[in-house]
Design an enzyme around this catalytic site. Sequence first.
Site, PDB file in Angstrom:
ATOM      1  N   ASP A   1       3.922  20.622  -2.749  1.00  0.00           N
ATOM      2  CA  ASP A   1       4.339  20.676  -1.351  1.00  0.00           C
ATOM      3  C   ASP A   1       3.213  21.322  -0.560  1.00  0.00           C
ATOM      4  O   ASP A   1       2.320  21.951  -1.118  1.00  0.00           O
ATOM      5  CB  ASP A   1       5.621  21.506  -1.229  1.00  0.00           C
ATOM      6  N   SER A   2       3.276  21.160   0.752  1.00  0.00           N
ATOM      7  CA  SER A   2       2.272  21.789   1.608  1.00  0.00           C
ATOM      8  C   SER A   2       2.347  23.312   1.544  1.00  0.00           C
ATOM      9  O   SER A   2       1.387  23.986   1.879  1.00  0.00           O
ATOM     10  CB  SER A   2       2.477  21.341   3.049  1.00  0.00           C
TER      11      SER A   2
ATOM     12  N   CYS B   1       6.766  17.138  -0.403  1.00  0.00           N
ATOM     13  CA  CYS B   1       6.478  17.234   1.028  1.00  0.00           C
ATOM     14  C   CYS B   1       6.800  15.903   1.727  1.00  0.00           C
ATOM     15  O   CYS B   1       6.275  14.854   1.368  1.00  0.00           O
ATOM     16  CB  CYS B   1       5.000  17.556   1.185  1.00  0.00           C
TER      17      CYS B   1
ATOM     18  N   GLU C   1      10.336  30.389   7.709  1.00  0.00           N
ATOM     19  CA  GLU C   1       9.400  31.312   7.073  1.00  0.00           C
ATOM     20  C   GLU C   1       9.513  32.725   7.649  1.00  0.00           C
ATOM     21  O   GLU C   1       9.203  33.705   6.996  1.00  0.00           O
ATOM     22  CB  GLU C   1       7.969  30.790   7.213  1.00  0.00           C
TER      23      GLU C   1
ATOM     24  N   CYS D   1      12.547  17.517   5.868  1.00  0.00           N
ATOM     25  CA  CYS D   1      11.474  18.495   5.633  1.00  0.00           C
ATOM     26  C   CYS D   1      12.021  19.493   4.630  1.00  0.00           C
ATOM     27  O   CYS D   1      13.177  19.929   4.746  1.00  0.00           O
ATOM     28  CB  CYS D   1      11.102  19.202   6.934  1.00  0.00           C
TER      29      CYS D   1
ATOM     30  N   HIS E   1      11.607  22.541   4.163  1.00  0.00           N
ATOM     31  CA  HIS E   1      12.035  23.852   4.660  1.00  0.00           C
ATOM     32  C   HIS E   1      13.453  23.825   5.241  1.00  0.00           C
ATOM     33  O   HIS E   1      14.116  24.853   5.292  1.00  0.00           O
ATOM     34  CB  HIS E   1      11.101  24.336   5.779  1.00  0.00           C
TER      35      HIS E   1
END
Lengths: 266, 266
Positions: free
Chosen positions: B10-11, B73, B152, B184, B186
């Site tokens: 993943d990024s 990702c 985050e 996504c 996240h």
Amino acid sequence: MDDRPIGIFDSGVGGLTVAGEFLKLLPDEEIVYFGDTARVPYGSKSKEIVTKFSAQIVSFLIEKNVKAVVAACNTVSSNCYEALTARFDLPIIEVVSAGAGEAARITRNNTVGVIGTERTIASGAYERMIKAENPEIIVYSKACPLFVPLAEEGWINNSVAAAAAEIYLQELIDRDIDSLILGCTHYPLLTDIITRAAGGVSVINPAVQVARKMRALLEKRGMKRGKSDKPEHKFFVSDNSGKFDKISRIVLGKAYKAEIAEVEGY
Amino acid sequence: MDDRPIGIFDSGVGGLTVAGEFLKLLPDEEIVYFGDTARVPYGSKSKEIVTKFSAQIVSFLIEKNVKAVVAACNTVSSNCYEALTARFDLPIIEVVSAGAGEAARITRNNTVGVIGTERTIASGAYERMIKAENPEIIVYSKACPLFVPLAEEGWINNSVAAAAAEIYLQELIDRDIDSLILGCTHYPLLTDIITRAAGGVSVINPAVQVARKMRALLEKRGMKRGKSDKPEHKFFVSDNSGKFDKISRIVLGKAYKAEIAEVEGY
């Protein structure tokens, strides 16, 4: 006289707020700008990796024949300045001491607030620099990691930005700060909402002092540009994400073109 | 039987939500995770640079002897899947078709919403994949670039997250969607606030389908892990920013250790 351009670099397009102050205060100088849009943001990354990225960029700017470099990025200024000046010979100016000096000058109650990225705040650089000017000043710091994506989203004056500014700034206001340093190049884009959330405090954009410092340095060393023809600025980014056009139009008042440049492996 | 581990990349650390589904559904398999925390986020970067970064990471995982790769990702899945499968021989699974298939299965009014990064949404990949399943489904998409930094920051359930979710989701609700894909890695961290802002719609986390797809692939090819001893997972990040510890504790329920690995120059 020295006709070479001034290099300005940042982790991304936020440093254009610094370039904007240079265009105003040093209108005869040429600028080479580099924004590391492929690896932005730096503020949540480690000191080691940010130092490596910065050294690659300074090497790139030296290849572009710059006479001096501005580390516009607060994260770089507060974490990598010693490493960069130790490694490179040309004059390098960072943004932290300029902002710190201005805060020390204008505070009346010796209580200053600093906002910036996680990395900038964790470095304690603003606090150290302000205390070096006047050890009696008390500094309260707060990392505001949402402000960069808010600015890049163009949400500079809506309910989300207002709610974020209120949460982030409340504890600084509770400490009775009378001045607040915008310790990240993106934050001047949010000046209105930050000023409103911060009540009556003086909001300081370090870029103004940085441009003055560069003017003084060029004058002292006889390094001002001698040519009288119109300066031609160059802008480089490591990735073309469309953000450069958007932010350059807001900050510089016109859409400059940016070239893609790779700095990996320097 | 094939005792080699499964690679997941993943990024950044968002892909840990995908790794978490693998630990649940494929508890006997070993995982090698790579999060490109030095260059995160990918979602606002160009297709070219994201393809380059992804190829470097797949090369790294192949060096770690993986038997299959998951491009966790969404930005990579929706922009670089063809380039990666053309270049590498091992099985690569992406996350977009899994989420698209699930949405096509569960929508009752044939009106589906997709949220993701700017790059994922601009690619139109979810829309294409959903229409490939059922051309009658109408898809409304919305980029939500603030959601990653909100997750985050740990602001997964406060007034800022709620205000952002309301702004982002309003136009999808106005279109009467009955299901919403979290496009996504996240976003599953923000499931509560997204579900609330989205009213009664079904919220789809593609990672669940991806883990099922991998299980089917391993069974079909006879590539399941044969060893009966406890699997040992390995986690790599390109920069140690502290985010890995924070998110792995939330998502995986325990703080795994991540090693720093450099992938530049592959």
